[in-house]
Write an enzyme that holds these catalytic residues in place. Sequence first.
Site: not given
Lengths: 390, 404, 265
Positions: C67, C80, C84
Site C-alpha cells: 500500500n 514530537d 516542532h
Amino acid sequence: MSRTPAPYDDVAVCAPVTAPYVRFSPESAHWWAGKVLRQLAQDTGFGPADIDGFCFASFSAGPDTAVGLTQHLGLTPRWLDHLPTGGASGVMALRRAARAVQCGDAEIVVCLAADTNQIDSFRHSLANFSRFSQDAVYPYGFGGPNATFALITDAYMRAFGVTREDFGKLCVAQRANAMSNPLALQRRPLSLEAYLAARPIADPVHLFDCVMPCAGAEAFIVTTPEIAKARGLAAASVLATIERHNAFPEDPVQLRAGWAMDIDQFWASAGISPADVDSLQVYDDYPVIVAMQLADLGFCKQEDVADFIRSTSFAIDGDLPLNTNGGQLSAGQAGAAGGFQNMTEGLRQILRQPLGDQVPDAEISVVSGFGLVNYDRGICTGAAALRAMK
Amino acid sequence: MTERSPREKRDPLARKKARHVSPATRSRAMHAMSARAAQGRFVLQVCTDCDKATYPPRDACPYCWGELVWQDRPNGAEILCETVIRTSTDLYFRDHLPWRMGKVALDAGPVALVHLHQDLGVNDRAAVRLMLDRGGNAALFALPPTGEIDMTDPQLREFTVPVVGKTVLVSDASSAIGLAVVKALHDAGAGLIVAGMLPPERLTDQKHPILNLDGVQPVPLDIVDQVSLSEALSKVGGPLDIVINTARHVRGGGVSEQANIVEQRRAFDVSAIGFTRLAQACAPMLAGRSHGAFVDLISSDALAGATDNAAFAAAEAARLSLLQSFRHEMRAAGVRVLSVFTGPVEDEHHQPVPPPKVAPARLAAAIVDALHQGREQSCVGDVASDAMARWLSDPMLYAREKNL
Amino acid sequence: MNMSTNPALAAMLGEIASGAIRVIDLTNILSSDFPVIVLPSEFGQCEPFRMETVSRYDGNGPAWYWNNISMNEHTGTHFDAPAHWITGRDIPNGTVDAIPAEDFIHPAVVIDIADEAAADDDFIVTRGFLEEWEKQNGPIPARHWVLLRSDWSKRVGTLSYLNLKDDGAHSPGPDADAMRFLVHDRDCIGLGVETVGTDAGQASLFDEPLPAHSILHGNGRFGLQCLTNLDQLPVFGSVIVATPLKIKGGSGSPLRVIALAPDKD
C-alpha cells in the site's frame, strides 16, 4: 414542364419470375438472387453471359450493392443500376431499364429484387433505416413503420371519414384474391369480423393491417421486342410511367403522395383512362396506402375514397381487380421484392401466365409503387401502365 | 410535505429487473440539438438566408440550401394525430408499453413527432418541451400548455428524476450548502437522506435540527478517503437512487502568487479525485435503479479559471472534465448525470466575495428542480448564468476577461 | 548461539522470553479513522492517515500486497521533536533525524489522573497536583518520561475522544507552572499523554497558551501523544522504547511505542 416524356417505343417487358417466399431463411440475399435467376434461366434460356444490363434492389445484401452482385453472379453488364428505393423499386427499375433498351445502351436487362429474412432482420433494418428515423422517429416508442403509418391512418380516417370497416374491406378482398395464389404465405380466409377483432399493433393499425416480412425474390426482363419474340417470350409494352419523390413536403401529414402531382400527365401519355385498367396492382404496405393510391391514381376523388371503397368490388372478377395475388398483405413482403411483386403480378395477368386465378380479358395493368419512409411519410412513388403485346 | 413515502420493498429472491436504454446513435446535428436541450432550451435550426425553421435536424436548409443555425423558438404546437404503440422490438420501450406518441404542427413551422402527455389529445394545443431521454438524447415531449402538469404521467417520469420516496446520498451534508440540500430533499419527500458528515464529528452535530429530521441519517464521510467512502456506503442498507455531490474545498490563492500547495492538493483531492472515488463507488448502485441520478454541484469558475481562487477553479475544471466522461459512462445504464453550476455561495467560504452570491437554500432548491425537470445542466444565480453565457459565446474572450 | 556478551542484555532477553519482563504496546492502531488534532480553520490541518492499495495478489502485482500510505508527522500515536515548536527552533539536534538514538530509550513514571479526567473533561494538571502526587507516591525521578494516565484512550472510536464542542476540544492537560516544574525541577525527558496533544484541549486559551509544547520543546524535551495501555504500567520501573522515523528535518513522526515493564506480581 417544357418537354413531354417520349413514349416507350421498341421496349418489351417479359419473363416475370418469383422465388417462392419463406417466412425465415438462413440464406443470404445473394442466394435468393441466385435462386430467382435460376428460375429466370429455366424460363428464358438466358444465362450470365447473355445479360448486358442489371438493375438490383435489396435491403439485406449489405455490404454489397449491385456492384458486388455483378461479380458474385458472374455478370458483365454494360448498364448497371442500384435502387435503394424499397416499394417503388419495381416501377423505377422498369423506367430506367426501358430507356436504356430504347436508346441502345443495353439489350437484355434483368431487373431483380431479393431479400432474406432472419430472426433479427426486422430489428436490425429498423435501427439503421434512415438518419431522420434514427433522430426523430424511433426514439418515440420504437414502433417502426407500424407507428408511422398508424399516425397517417389516424389522420386519414379523420380527414376523409374512412372507417376501419373500409380498410377491412380492402384487406378481406385481397385475402380472398390470395386464395388462388399457391405462393401466398397467408391463405387462411379472413372475415371482416376477424379483421376488426384483431389485436392492436399501434392504434388504429391492427394485426391484419400489417404485412408479414419474409424472404424471397422477384425479377423480370426488359428487352427489345425482337429478342423477346426470338426467344418465344410473351411480352408487354410500356404505355406510360411516372415517378415523383418527396412530393407535397408542406403537407403536415401525408394524406396524398407523389402520384397526385403527375397523374394527369400519366393518363394523357398512356392514352387511356382508369376505366380501361383491367388489373390494378398497388403497393400495399398498409391499407391506408392502398386507399391513398386509389385516389391519387385517379380512380376516385380523394374526398370520395370511402364511398368508392364501399361501392367497388376488388375481386379478381370484380369491378376493379386489385392486388390479384393477394398483395403483400397476404402474399408476404420479401423486403425490396415487395416493390417488384406487384410488377410481376401485373405482367402475369396481361401475359396470361397467372400464378392463381386469371383476371378475365386482362390486357392492361397499372402497377404502382411506394416507399421508403425517411421520416414521417413515404418518399418515393411511381406508377406504370403496361399493355400486352400482340 | 410531511408524509414519508415508504422505501421500495421487493422479493429478494426474484431476479433483479434489468434496465434498458433505447439505441442512442444520432447524427451530429441531433447531438447539437441535445447539447441545447441539456441546457433546458427549446431550439430549432433556422436558416440564415430565408429565416425558415426546419426539423428534423439536418445540414442544409431544405427551402433554399442556406446555412442553418440553432435558435431559441416558441414552443407552442397543435396535435394533428396520435397513436398508441403496443408492440416494439426495442427492449427499453417494450418495458414501457403501451406508449403514446403523436405528431404536432409546431407554431415555429415544422411538423414533429412527439411523446404525448396523458392529458393531451388530437386538436389540443400543447407546449412542447425539449427533454433528454434515458439515452441522453433530445426528444420532444408535448405537455399541457397551461395549468399544473401531472408529473406522475408514466411517460413523463421517464424524462425526469422523481425524488419522493427515493434514497439520496448527500456527499457533504456538514456544510451550509449540504444542510440546505438535506432540508430541501426532506421537504420534497425523499424517503431516506444519507447525510455525509465531514470528520471530525462534533458533539453539537448530534442535536442539529436538520440532521434530526425524519428520514435523515447522518454518516461520517470524507470522499477523499476510500475507507471512509466504503464504510459510509455500507451503511446504506438498501437501494441508492440519487447521489448529490456537494463536496468542495474552497480556499483562496493564486498560481505564482499566494499559492498554497497544501490547499490546492486538498482541492483536487476533493473536487477531482474525490469525485472519481464517489462516482466509482456509487455507479453500480445507481445503475440498477429505475431512475438513478447523480447531481454534481460545480462552480462556474470551472469554465475559465479564477485569479483569486486559482486552485479551487482548477480543481473544479478537473471535476468538469471528469463529469463529461462519467456522464457518457452512465448513459448505457440510463443514469442521469446532472450538473448544477453556481457562482459564489453565501457561506463562510466566500466571505471576501462581494454580492451577488447564492443563498444555500436557493442552491438546494435549484438542485431539486433540476431533478424534477430532468435538466442536465442548470446555472443558479446571476454569476453562474452570466459566466455560462459569456463562455458559450466566446470562450477565449471570457477566459481573458475573467482573469484580468 | 553467540549471545550478547553483556550479561544485562542477555538477562533482559531471557526475562522477556520467560514473561518476567512484559512488553506492552502503548500504540494505537494507525488507520484512516483514527482522529487527528483539529486546528482553527484558517490554519493548515493535520492530514489523517490514508492508505491506497497498490496491489493485492492481483493484476497490479500478482504475488504481492502493498500500500501507499500518507499522513501528517503528527498523525496517530506520534512523537514530537523540539523543532516542532517555535520555542525549540534553535535547539541543537532538534529534528527527529538528529536526536541521538540513546534518547529513544528512557524510564517512565506513570501519573494517574483517570478519576480527575472522568470528572472533568478539562482537568488541568497543576504544580500543586503534582506536588500532592509526590507526597503520596514519592518524588518524580529525573530523566524520566512523565506519562499522564487519563484513560482517555478508552474513548478512541467515540466522539468523546476529540470531544469537540462549538468552542473547540475539551481534554485534560498541564498548565505552564506544572510544565516548568517537570522540566526545570524534575528534568523530565518529555511528556506522554493519551490525548491527541500534550496540551489540554482548551490550552490555546490559557493565560500562557499551549504550555506543554512551548515549555517542553523550548527546552529540548519531547512529546508522545495518543498513547494507550498506560493502565498496564507500574507507577515506577517501566522503560519506554520510542523510536520516531528518521525523517530528514522532521518535526516528529508516527511510531511504535513499547514499554518494558516488570511482571505485575
